[in-house]
Design an enzyme around this catalytic site. Structure first.
Site, PDB file in Angstrom:
ATOM      1  N   GLU A   1       0.937  -1.198  -0.093  1.00 53.46           N
ATOM      2  CA  GLU A   1       0.034  -0.130   0.139  1.00 53.46           C
ATOM      3  C   GLU A   1       0.846   1.289   0.063  1.00 53.46           C
ATOM      4  OE1 GLU A   1      -3.980  -1.415   2.158  1.00 53.46           O
ATOM      5  OE2 GLU A   1      -2.245  -1.206   3.423  1.00 53.46           O
TER       6      GLU A   1
ATOM      7  N   CYS B   1       3.446   8.611   0.955  1.00 60.68           N
ATOM      8  CA  CYS B   1       4.165   7.660   2.113  1.00 60.68           C
ATOM      9  C   CYS B   1       4.215   6.364   1.247  1.00 60.68           C
ATOM     10  CB  CYS B   1       3.078   7.497   3.175  1.00 60.68           C
ATOM     11  SG  CYS B   1       3.692   6.445   4.359  1.00 60.68           S
TER      12      CYS B   1
ATOM     13  N   CYS C   1       6.642  -6.936   6.607  1.00 64.19           N
ATOM     14  CA  CYS C   1       7.765  -6.102   7.431  1.00 64.19           C
ATOM     15  C   CYS C   1       8.227  -7.256   8.359  1.00 64.19           C
ATOM     16  CB  CYS C   1       7.220  -4.933   8.270  1.00 64.19           C
ATOM     17  SG  CYS C   1       8.545  -4.074   9.184  1.00 64.19           S
TER      18      CYS C   1
ATOM     19  N   CYS D   1       7.103  -5.432  15.304  1.00 70.29           N
ATOM     20  CA  CYS D   1       6.868  -4.394  16.334  1.00 70.29           C
ATOM     21  C   CYS D   1       5.265  -4.403  16.625  1.00 70.29           C
ATOM     22  CB  CYS D   1       6.841  -2.706  16.204  1.00 70.29           C
ATOM     23  SG  CYS D   1       8.759  -2.377  15.595  1.00 70.29           S
TER      24      CYS D   1
ATOM     25  N   CYS E   1       2.075  -2.547  15.563  1.00 69.49           N
ATOM     26  CA  CYS E   1       1.864  -2.108  14.155  1.00 69.49           C
ATOM     27  C   CYS E   1       1.527  -3.066  13.403  1.00 69.49           C
ATOM     28  CB  CYS E   1       3.417  -1.763  13.395  1.00 69.49           C
ATOM     29  SG  CYS E   1       3.530  -1.499  11.885  1.00 69.49           S
TER      30      CYS E   1
ATOM     31  N   GLY F   1       7.153  -1.836   5.512  1.00 75.74           N
ATOM     32  CA  GLY F   1       8.555  -2.414   5.485  1.00 75.74           C
ATOM     33  C   GLY F   1       9.480  -1.417   6.108  1.00 75.74           C
ATOM     34  N   GLU F   2      11.003  -2.127   6.342  1.00 75.99           N
ATOM     35  CA  GLU F   2      11.889  -1.327   7.068  1.00 75.99           C
ATOM     36  C   GLU F   2      12.800  -0.891   6.073  1.00 75.99           C
ATOM     37  OE1 GLU F   2      12.800  -0.099   9.878  1.00 75.99           O
ATOM     38  OE2 GLU F   2      14.785   0.080   8.728  1.00 75.99           O
TER      39      GLU F   2
ATOM     40  N   SER G   1      12.734   6.369   7.238  1.00 76.06           N
ATOM     41  CA  SER G   1      12.263   6.120   8.552  1.00 76.06           C
ATOM     42  C   SER G   1      12.625   4.729   9.152  1.00 76.06           C
ATOM     43  CB  SER G   1      10.867   6.231   8.896  1.00 76.06           C
ATOM     44  OG  SER G   1      10.283   5.895  10.050  1.00 76.06           O
TER      45      SER G   1
ATOM     46  N   SER H   1      12.302   5.517  14.830  1.00 74.40           N
ATOM     47  CA  SER H   1      11.039   5.292  15.520  1.00 74.40           C
ATOM     48  C   SER H   1      11.330   4.670  17.029  1.00 74.40           C
ATOM     49  CB  SER H   1      10.610   4.039  14.799  1.00 74.40           C
ATOM     50  OG  SER H   1       9.956   4.577  13.416  1.00 74.40           O
ATOM     51  N   LEU H   2      11.411   5.268  17.942  1.00 76.65           N
ATOM     52  CA  LEU H   2      12.060   5.178  19.250  1.00 76.65           C
ATOM     53  C   LEU H   2      11.171   4.535  20.071  1.00 76.65           C
ATOM     54  CD1 LEU H   2      14.882   5.607  20.429  1.00 76.65           C
ATOM     55  CD2 LEU H   2      14.207   7.678  21.715  1.00 76.65           C
ATOM     56  N   HIS H   3       9.982   5.312  20.336  1.00 73.45           N
ATOM     57  CA  HIS H   3       8.828   4.870  21.071  1.00 73.45           C
ATOM     58  C   HIS H   3       9.059   4.489  22.630  1.00 73.45           C
ATOM     59  CE1 HIS H   3       6.892   4.760  17.282  1.00 73.45           C
ATOM     60  NE2 HIS H   3       7.626   3.762  16.912  1.00 73.45           N
TER      61      HIS H   3
ATOM     62  N   ASN I   1      -2.570   4.774  16.639  1.00 69.53           N
ATOM     63  CA  ASN I   1      -3.565   4.386  15.738  1.00 69.53           C
ATOM     64  C   ASN I   1      -4.200   2.898  16.048  1.00 69.53           C
ATOM     65  OD1 ASN I   1      -3.635   6.863  13.761  1.00 69.53           O
ATOM     66  ND2 ASN I   1      -1.718   6.403  13.341  1.00 69.53           N
TER      67      ASN I   1
ATOM     68  N   CYS J   1       0.001   5.758  10.236  1.00 65.03           N
ATOM     69  CA  CYS J   1       0.850   5.066  10.730  1.00 65.03           C
ATOM     70  C   CYS J   1       0.629   3.687  11.387  1.00 65.03           C
ATOM     71  CB  CYS J   1       1.720   5.861  11.634  1.00 65.03           C
ATOM     72  SG  CYS J   1       2.089   7.584  11.221  1.00 65.03           S
TER      73      CYS J   1
HETATM   74  N1  SAH Z   1      10.097   0.313   9.487  1.00 63.61           N
HETATM   75  C1  SAH Z   1      10.013   1.800   9.505  1.00 63.61           C
HETATM   76  C2  SAH Z   1       9.102   2.580   8.699  1.00 63.61           C
HETATM   77  C3  SAH Z   1       7.639   2.452   9.145  1.00 63.61           C
HETATM   78  S1  SAH Z   1       7.247   4.322   9.365  1.00 63.61           S
HETATM   79  C4  SAH Z   1      10.022   2.546  11.183  1.00 63.61           C
HETATM   80  O1  SAH Z   1       9.600   1.534  11.767  1.00 63.61           O
HETATM   81  O2  SAH Z   1      10.289   3.483  11.308  1.00 63.61           O
HETATM   82  C5  SAH Z   1       5.853   3.916  10.238  1.00 63.61           C
HETATM   83  C6  SAH Z   1       5.767   4.681  11.558  1.00 63.61           C
HETATM   84  O3  SAH Z   1       4.635   4.583  12.228  1.00 63.61           O
HETATM   85  C7  SAH Z   1       6.859   4.208  12.653  1.00 63.61           C
HETATM   86  O4  SAH Z   1       7.278   5.425  13.507  1.00 63.61           O
HETATM   87  C8  SAH Z   1       6.027   3.326  13.272  1.00 63.61           C
HETATM   88  O5  SAH Z   1       6.855   2.914  14.589  1.00 63.61           O
HETATM   89  C9  SAH Z   1       4.809   4.000  13.694  1.00 63.61           C
HETATM   90  N2  SAH Z   1       3.644   3.202  13.925  1.00 63.61           N
HETATM   91  C10 SAH Z   1       3.523   1.629  13.763  1.00 63.61           C
HETATM   92  N3  SAH Z   1       2.410   1.358  14.135  1.00 63.61           N
HETATM   93  C11 SAH Z   1       1.691   2.499  14.688  1.00 63.61           C
HETATM   94  C12 SAH Z   1       0.543   2.606  15.206  1.00 63.61           C
HETATM   95  N4  SAH Z   1      -0.468   1.623  15.347  1.00 63.61           N
HETATM   96  N5  SAH Z   1       0.237   4.051  15.723  1.00 63.61           N
HETATM   97  C13 SAH Z   1       1.030   4.921  15.467  1.00 63.61           C
HETATM   98  N6  SAH Z   1       2.146   4.919  14.984  1.00 63.61           N
HETATM   99  C14 SAH Z   1       2.502   3.545  14.475  1.00 63.61           C
END
Ligand code: SAH
Length: 396
Positions: A117, A130, A137, A141, A144, A192-193, A226, A249-251, A325, A368
């Site tokens: 997508e 995007c 992927c 995580c 996601c 994807g990464e 990213s 993507s630290l989180h 999300n 996201c």
């Molecule tokens: N694999 C790469 C590219 C994906 S970017 C990465 O992880 O950076 C997608 C972004 O959305 C990342 O920062 C990911 O962590 C974030 N993301 C994934 N699931 C999400 C969700 N349910 N709600 C909000 N952000 C989310």
């Protein structure tokens, strides 16, 4: 003890396909090649090399993807030339739109049946696409949707570039009401990464930023890559001499939590990945974007804001908070707004520039973390002769 998600780093982190599955890369396309390579491909057909330039000017300069529209190519050889340089890579399966048609998600079927997508977002001052860099992927995580499905395969350079060219053509034809007609930004934040498909992603960045007819002529600064935090990939990117924006993507600011939210943290810890990101920032002068999904009662505590503030204070970095999300079957919710505001306040008090991301595309599962290539969505539209519909009806 916490049960950690399982991650097979040996294959995914290096960008190879999982054992037992054979990658089925698509036919070669002009966007896989530089201009010299395209000339050679045309010469192999016994055609004059300048034809490569003509086809490239159609594709990158005029955003024309249909061979039939390339009427300056002799009818006699048009099929052979376009057959060798422009095989059809992306078959649109469905298109969903929301926000008055300014947010659009397209589901594509690739030549081997894989689904990916991409999402287009139009704003009054810019148009962003995007893109996906892999089908699925492998990073696992748990919050996601894409990560839940696992990796199918890497996309080719042209499969990545073609997502952008398709949307750039849509924007150029005035399809986004109230938005510029020139696509200006690309974010590698779809499925994807990107750093696990390193070479093809870098080639795609080059194609997107070289001037037409070699490429699409976007500014490197308007491209964001990213990553989940593959440290060797970040270090390699630092050596590329590109000035794309890096998003990390630290989180979570602490290893205990990040080990569970972003399983690659079991391999590359917070301190190490931040070091690599800061080095990228120092080398390029580009501020690193720290992505942080706000998950209620999981990572949104005031002490975590303070810890993150200490880690980032004085660095060339800003924080982009993403309200979580919803994804199918997830047990997590977005943080309440007052908690989010307090998190922002503490980061700013530590001197760290912080923004909250606008959550475009939620209603069409295009936000996201929601891209899963399984379809779904509530808003459908008839568009370009395509019947927008739930993609899972299409794939069953
Ligand atoms: N694999 C790469 C590219 C994906 S970017 C990465 O992880 O950076 C997608 C972004 O959305 C990342 O920062 C990911 O962590 C974030 N993301 C994934 N699931 C999400 C969700 N349910 N709600 C909000 N952000 C989310």
């Amino acid at each position: 003890m916490t049960q950690l998600p399982v991650l097979n780093l040996s294959s995914e982190a290096t960008g190879t396909t999982p054992a037992g599955r054979r990658a089925s890369l698509p036919p070669r396309h002009l966007a896989d090649l530089d201009l010299a390579g395209r000339r050679a491909a045309v010469a192999e057909l016994g055609e004059p090399a300048f034809r490569a330039q003509q086809v490239s000017a159609h594709y990158f300069g005029r955003l024309v993807r249909e061979p039939a529209a390339m009427t300056d190519l002799p009818a006699r050889t048009r099929e052979a030339i376009t057959g060798t340089l422009l095989p059809r890579l992306l078959e649109p399966v469905s298109e969903l739109a929301t926000d008055n048609g300014t947010t659009r998600k397209t589901l594509w079927r690739l030549h081997d049946g894989s689904l990916v997508e991409s999402v287009l977002m139009g704003y009054p001052d810019r148009v962003t696409v995007c893109v996906s860099s892999q089908a699925g992927c492998g990073m696992a995580c748990p919050f996601c949707a894409t990560g839940q499905a696992g990796l199918t395969r890497n996309l080719s350079t042209a499969e990545i570039v073609d997502q952008v060219v398709w949307f750039a053509g849509l924007a150029a034809r005035g399809a986004l009401p109230g938005c510029p007609d020139r696509l200006s930004r690309v974010v590698f934040m779809g499925m994807g990464e990107p750093l696990a498909n390193y070479n093809r992603v870098i080639a795609a960045v080059r194609r997107l930023t070289e001037p037409a007819p070699e490429g699409l002529g976007l500014s490197q600064r308007h491209i964001t890559v990213s990553t989940v935090g593959l440290v060797p990939g970040i270090r390699r990117l630092t050596q590329e001499g590109l000035s794309v924006t890096l998003a990390l993507s630290l989180h979570a600011p602490d290893d205990d939590l990040r080990d569970t939210l972003v399983p690659v943290n079991q391999r590359w810890k917070v301190a190490e990945v931040l070091d690599a990101a800061f080095e990228y920032a120092a080398r390029t002068g580009r501020r690193v974007s720290i992505e942080y999904a706000m998950i209620r009662d999981v990572n949104d505590h005031p002490w975590r804001a303070d810890l993150l503030g200490r880690l980032l204070s004085g660095r060339l970095a800003h924080v982009n908070l993403i309200p979580l999300n919803p994804t199918p079957g997830s047990k997590w919710d977005a943080s309440p707004k007052p908690v989010e505001r307090e998190f922002v306040r503490r980061l700013r008090a530590a001197g760290v520039p912080t923004t909250v991301r606008d959550t475009r595309g939620r209603e069409i599962d295009g936000a996201c973390g929601q891209l899963a290539a399984s379809g779904g969505g509530k808003v459908g539209e008839r568009e370009n002769g395509l019947l927008a519909r739930r993609a899972n009806e299409e794939t069953q």
